[in-house]
Design an enzyme around this catalytic site. Structure first.
Site, PDB file in Angstrom:
ATOM      1  N   HIS A   1      68.544  -9.783  40.257  1.00  0.00           N
ATOM      2  CA  HIS A   1      67.602  -8.961  41.002  1.00  0.00           C
ATOM      3  C   HIS A   1      68.160  -7.542  41.088  1.00  0.00           C
ATOM      4  CE1 HIS A   1      64.050  -8.499  43.369  1.00  0.00           C
ATOM      5  NE2 HIS A   1      64.689  -8.114  44.442  1.00  0.00           N
TER       6      HIS A   1
ATOM      7  N   CYS B   1      61.687 -13.932  42.821  1.00  0.00           N
ATOM      8  CA  CYS B   1      62.634 -13.363  41.857  1.00  0.00           C
ATOM      9  C   CYS B   1      64.101 -13.562  42.231  1.00  0.00           C
ATOM     10  CB  CYS B   1      62.351 -11.873  41.685  1.00  0.00           C
ATOM     11  SG  CYS B   1      60.715 -11.496  41.022  1.00  0.00           S
TER      12      CYS B   1
END
Length: 488
Positions: free
Chosen positions: A144, A90
């Protein structure tokens, strides 16, 4: 000169001054109107990111998984069939496509490194739009999550991700099979309405800001980030009901002895205490598919607002997954962070008003790092010159050309495999071309892999050491060493 003549000349001068002032005002008004018209004519951008979503979707030909909203977007836009992330995790993936730079330039390889570790004054994609007068809003997970990862400089309004874990009081059924070591494979059936789910709230908040921008006649860049299908696979019961476990498909089987043949560095997580039983695999896959259909339903909330506000003629829409995801393939791989196709390949759909190839598909290799230059070019913005990607505008116009020879993906590894998502002890680098995938671990010191997609699309037979492939390996290795691609 008598007083009457002086007064007449004074009146003439005053009249001339008024005429000049009126002309200046009129010219200024025209310039203002032209600028306003130019601003009003600029495309909006609706930028939608799903977390951990692979291409096992109805809109990608996996008919088992129901995605009517994404099907609609594909019918209006372009589906990219071979799009790849630059990192199968991610944080590094998002920093890469939001900065327009590859991980080797961002310095972000893991979940531990802050977004601006090296980037400092770099202009992020939404920040670029903000600098050009766009109203920029983040609803949900775009960067994130957490301090040091979110990027306030990019947004006028920042509504971060929340509610990662489901409410215990909403759980109707819960299971946690023994998946990869130190990584969750749990799922939960929930008794909740869509609008009360975190992703449901994210979609509906996004609509609020969409309406606000339209009311104020401001061009917008709206980032909408959905948490699902990221584990835990927890969504309302009605989505689970669409996927009875007993009829859910199983992943393709690997040949006998395959697990033992995998390079140690290529294994993304340590194997679990035992292989999952077929029933457990079906349940996990069904839960993941349910999450994808749930996300698709939240996307439809955005489509309804686009319909109501008549925005399809003025808004570019991008839908993507931040990286791929394993669902029991490769002899029992789950999750991400490998350099196999399932982890690197992502869904990517782009819609542009009045695009020439609406409803088309593109088989050319593209990368998420290409989104920055594509969107800035389509919107007429000046982008930073150091971007690593290339504009996909020619492909969106239906031109049949190759914009780049291949796609790069980089994965981190630690001496303790369980720490690889947090510590980059060494790297694996992979290049995917139309025919081949070539991967080196630690510069080749820990092995190399070569897969021929013409004969081995599941990447189960490593042919890197076959003498007949020596020239291919040399060519692909040179591409890795070059480290970047330019448009051809």
């Amino acid at each position: 000169m008598n007083q009457l003549a002086l007064c007449s000349r004074a009146r003439d001068r005053a009249r001339l001054a008024r005429q000049l002032a009126a002309a200046v005002f009129f010219i200024g008004l025209c310039i203002l109107c032209e600028a306003t018209t130019a601003a009003d004519d600029r495309y909006n951008v609706l930028f939608i990111v799903a977390d951990d979503m692979n291409t096992e979707l109805g809109c990608y030909g996996h008919e088992e998984v129901k995605t009517p909203s994404l099907d609609r977007l594909c019918s209006m836009g372009m589906r990219f069939d071979t799009a790849y992330c630059q990192a199968p995790l991610c944080n590094p993936s998002r920093v890469s496509f939001l900065s327009g730079l590859r991980p080797d330039r961002t310095g972000v390889y893991t979940l531990s490194e802050p977004t601006r570790r090296r980037l400092k004054d770099a202009v992020m994609l939404p920040q670029c739009f903000k600098q050009h007068g766009y109203y920029t809003v983040q609803s949900g997970k775009i960067f994130h999550t957490g301090e040091g990862f979110e990027d306030p400089a990019s947004w006028d309004v920042l509504l971060p991700e929340f509610g990662k874990q489901p409410l215990g009081s909403a759980i109707l059924q819960y299971k946690d099979p023994p998946g990869p070591v130190k990584h969750c494979t749990d799922w939960a059936v929930l008794q909740m309405a869509d609008e009360d789910m975190p992703d449901g709230i994210v979609a509906r908040r996004a609509v609020t800001f969409m309406r606000e921008a339209v009311h104020e006649q401001r061009p917008f860049f709206l980032g909408v980030g959905f948490r699902r299908p990221h584990a835990p696979f927890a969504v309302p019961k009605k989505y689970f009901d669409l996927y009875p476990a007993e009829t859910t498909s199983l992943p393709p089987a690997a040949p006998p002895g395959y697990a033992e043949s995998i390079l140690p560095a290529a294994l993304n997580y340590d194997w679990g205490p035992r292989p999952l039983m077929q029933e457990e695999q079906r349940e996990l896959r069904a839960a993941y598919f349910a999450c994808n259909t749930f996300v698709d339903a939240q996307v439809n909330v955005l489509w309804q607002a686009m319909d109501d506000l008549d925005l399809w003629e003025s808004t570019i829409v991008v839908f993507l997954g931040d990286h791929g995801y394993h669902l029991g393939d490769h002899g029992g791989f789950w999750h991400k962070q490998s350099l196999f196709e399932e982890s690197c390949r992502v869904p990517l759909i782009i819609y542009v008003p009045e695009m020439r190839d609406a409803g088309g598909t593109c088989s050319q290799i593209v990368e998420l790092v290409d989104l920055y230059p594509t969107l800035t070019e389509l919107c007429g913005l000046t982008a930073p010159v150091e971007l690593d990607g290339v504009s996909l505008r020619p492909l969106l116009n239906g031109e049949d050309l190759r914009v780049k020879p291949g796609a790069f993906t980089t994965a981190s590894r630690s001496e303790s495999r369980a720490d690889s998502s947090k510590v980059a002890g060494f790297l694996g680098r992979s290049v995917r071309t139309q025919r081949w995938r070539y991967t080196e671990w630690d510069g080749g010191k820990r092995g190399r892999e070569l897969y021929d997609h013409h004969s081995d699309p599941q990447e189960l037979h490593n042919v890197a050491d076959q003498p007949t492939n020596k020239a291919v390996v040399a060519e692909l290795r040179a591409m890795l060493e070059d480290g970047r691609f330019a448009a051809e």
